[in-house]
Design an enzyme around this catalytic site. Structure first.
Site, mmCIF file in Angstrom:
data_model
loop_
_atom_site.group_PDB
_atom_site.id
_atom_site.type_symbol
_atom_site.label_atom_id
_atom_site.label_comp_id
_atom_site.label_asym_id
_atom_site.label_seq_id
_atom_site.Cartn_x
_atom_site.Cartn_y
_atom_site.Cartn_z
ATOM 1 N N SER A 136 0.153 9.006 0.092
ATOM 2 C CA SER A 136 -0.873 8.740 1.112
ATOM 3 C C SER A 136 -1.309 10.054 1.738
ATOM 4 C CB SER A 136 -0.307 7.837 2.212
ATOM 5 O OG SER A 136 -1.233 7.672 3.265
ATOM 6 N N TYR A 149 5.583 4.733 8.999
ATOM 7 C CA TYR A 149 4.816 4.852 7.754
ATOM 8 C C TYR A 149 4.580 6.319 7.348
ATOM 9 C CZ TYR A 149 1.135 4.149 4.301
ATOM 10 O OH TYR A 149 0.387 4.171 3.148
ATOM 11 N N LYS A 153 5.924 8.452 4.066
ATOM 12 C CA LYS A 153 5.038 9.008 3.035
ATOM 13 C C LYS A 153 5.217 10.526 2.903
ATOM 14 C CE LYS A 153 3.097 5.295 1.413
ATOM 15 N NZ LYS A 153 3.158 4.919 -0.008
HETATM 16 N N1 LIG Z 1 -4.387 0.698 2.257
HETATM 17 C C1 LIG Z 1 -4.411 1.978 2.640
HETATM 18 O O1 LIG Z 1 -5.164 2.370 3.549
HETATM 19 C C2 LIG Z 1 -3.511 2.973 1.945
HETATM 20 C C3 LIG Z 1 -3.768 4.342 2.124
HETATM 21 C C4 LIG Z 1 -2.952 5.252 1.478
HETATM 22 C C5 LIG Z 1 -1.903 4.838 0.688
HETATM 23 N N2 LIG Z 1 -1.668 3.495 0.541
HETATM 24 C C6 LIG Z 1 -0.543 3.098 -0.291
HETATM 25 O O2 LIG Z 1 -1.020 2.348 -1.392
HETATM 26 C C7 LIG Z 1 0.046 1.566 -1.915
HETATM 27 C C8 LIG Z 1 -0.488 0.176 -2.190
HETATM 28 O O3 LIG Z 1 -0.839 -0.421 -0.947
HETATM 29 P P1 LIG Z 1 -2.181 -1.247 -0.761
HETATM 30 O O4 LIG Z 1 -3.067 -0.470 0.124
HETATM 31 O O5 LIG Z 1 -2.695 -1.691 -2.061
HETATM 32 O O6 LIG Z 1 -1.630 -2.452 0.125
HETATM 33 P P2 LIG Z 1 -1.333 -3.963 -0.260
HETATM 34 O O7 LIG Z 1 -0.537 -4.494 0.890
HETATM 35 O O8 LIG Z 1 -2.597 -4.639 -0.640
HETATM 36 O O9 LIG Z 1 -0.413 -3.855 -1.567
HETATM 37 C C9 LIG Z 1 0.938 -3.509 -1.503
HETATM 38 C C10 LIG Z 1 1.680 -4.369 -2.511
HETATM 39 O O10 LIG Z 1 3.055 -3.962 -2.497
HETATM 40 C C11 LIG Z 1 3.842 -5.139 -2.523
HETATM 41 N N3 LIG Z 1 5.178 -4.885 -1.975
HETATM 42 C C12 LIG Z 1 5.526 -4.729 -0.684
HETATM 43 N N4 LIG Z 1 6.852 -4.548 -0.591
HETATM 44 C C13 LIG Z 1 7.348 -4.601 -1.855
HETATM 45 C C14 LIG Z 1 8.648 -4.488 -2.401
HETATM 46 N N5 LIG Z 1 9.706 -4.310 -1.634
HETATM 47 N N6 LIG Z 1 8.791 -4.568 -3.752
HETATM 48 C C15 LIG Z 1 7.699 -4.787 -4.541
HETATM 49 N N7 LIG Z 1 6.447 -4.912 -4.077
HETATM 50 C C16 LIG Z 1 6.282 -4.814 -2.738
HETATM 51 C C17 LIG Z 1 3.063 -6.150 -1.696
HETATM 52 O O11 LIG Z 1 3.498 -7.495 -1.942
HETATM 53 C C18 LIG Z 1 1.647 -5.867 -2.143
HETATM 54 O O12 LIG Z 1 1.280 -6.635 -3.270
HETATM 55 C C19 LIG Z 1 1.163 1.630 -0.887
HETATM 56 O O13 LIG Z 1 2.170 2.513 -1.317
HETATM 57 C C20 LIG Z 1 0.471 2.171 0.339
HETATM 58 O O14 LIG Z 1 1.337 2.834 1.202
HETATM 59 C C21 LIG Z 1 -2.464 2.566 1.138
#
Ligand SMILES: NC(=O)c1ccc[n+]([C@@H]2O[C@H](COP(=O)([O-])OP(=O)(O)OC[C@H]3O[C@@H](n4cnc5c(N)ncnc54)[C@H](O)[C@@H]3O)[C@@H](O)[C@H]2O)c1
Length: 239
Positions: A136, A149, A153
């Site tokens: 992130s 968070y 990260k």
């Molecule tokens: N959404 C944002 O703004 C953003 C920004 C930067 C990075 N990210 C990162 O992107 C990645 C994906 O997140 P997203 O934005 O698609 O959110 P999201 O919540 O849509 O997807 C996250 C997925 O991870 C799954 N998950 C959660 N805990 C878990 C576990 N213990 N084991 C297996 N699966 C698990 C959830 O069920 C979900 O399907 C994450 O690592 C998040 O930190 C997100």
């Protein structure tokens, strides 16, 4: 395991957001996929939509990730993407111990468990393979708020950077995608997860170590300069 399959990929956190978009994008690029998530129902829907194999997995559980690798260890592309935001988004002392533990167990533990399960298999296969980690922007600079968070990260970025150094000279490579806000289960605002997935996979093909929103580069460098100069960092602002 003696070899890897160049058209087989694994995605954790595949039931929604960026992970589901990676599943769609990978299918479009000719990959077969093993899709892992804790959300069994949503995972089954994504698997049905993309033709992937659903493996319900809690990435915080090393044994569960080892079982995933035992089934999917021939994958040549492993996307360690699962993550959680956490419930407490305040200052460090406002976040409860359970939230600190869960966020670190999933976000950092999920990546470490993935590396521990897959990297020895990939090195033993001695064939080109790649690990793509969803880190992130919050792992490269410090924003006010966000609870556990951002610190989790930062740990992910350190793990990926260290792994990249340790894998130098092997056929196994690692990179990370460091998005700003993405419209997903985690955020109502931000860019489309499909664009993040496509950009991340293009960067894998190009051999780019980190995908990073360029409008944040000066702010990230500026905050490090503040700290390296002995000053209290100020919140980053995109250029
Ligand atoms: N959404 C944002 O703004 C953003 C920004 C930067 C990075 N990210 C990162 O992107 C990645 C994906 O997140 P997203 O934005 O698609 O959110 P999201 O919540 O849509 O997807 C996250 C997925 O991870 C799954 N998950 C959660 N805990 C878990 C576990 N213990 N084991 C297996 N699966 C698990 C959830 O069920 C979900 O399907 C994450 O690592 C998040 O930190 C997100």
């Amino acid at each position: 395991m003696t070899t890897t399959d160049p058209s087989l990929a694994v995605v954790t956190g595949a039931a929604g957001g960026i992970g589901a978009s990676l599943a769609v994008e990978l299918r479009g690029r000719g990959y077969r996929t093993f899709l892992a998530d804790v959300d069994a129902e949503a995972l089954a829907r994504v698997a049905a939509r993309t033709g992937g194999t659903a493996v319900v997995t809690d990435v915080a559980d090393p044994d569960a990730v080892e079982a995933l690798a035992a089934r999917a260890g021939a994958a040549s592309l492993v996307c360690l993407n699962a993550g959680v935001l956490g419930a407490d988004l305040g200052a460090p002392w406002e976040v409860g111990p359970e939230d600190w533990k869960r966020v670190f167990d999933v976000n950092v533990g999920g990546v470490v468990n993935g590396l521990r399960a897959f990297v020895p298999r990939l090195l033993a296969a001695d064939r080109p393979a790649h690990i793509l980690v969803t880190a992130s922007l919050a792992g490269l600079t410090v924003f006010p708020g966000g609870g556990a968070y951002g610190p989790s990260k930062h740990a992910v970025v350190a793990v990926v950077a260290h792994a990249a150094m340790a894998l130098a000279g092997t056929p196994v490579t690692i990179s990370m995608v460091c998005p700003a806000l993405v419209a997903s289960g985690m955020s109502t605002d931000g860019v489309a997860p499909a664009s993040v997935a496509a950009e991340a996979l293009d960067a894998v093909d190009a051999g780019t170590f980190a995908v990073f929103p360029p409008e944040w580069r000066a702010a990230v460098i500026g905050q490090v300069e503040e700290i390296a100069s002995g000053r209290v960092p100020t919140p980053p602002v995109p250029g």
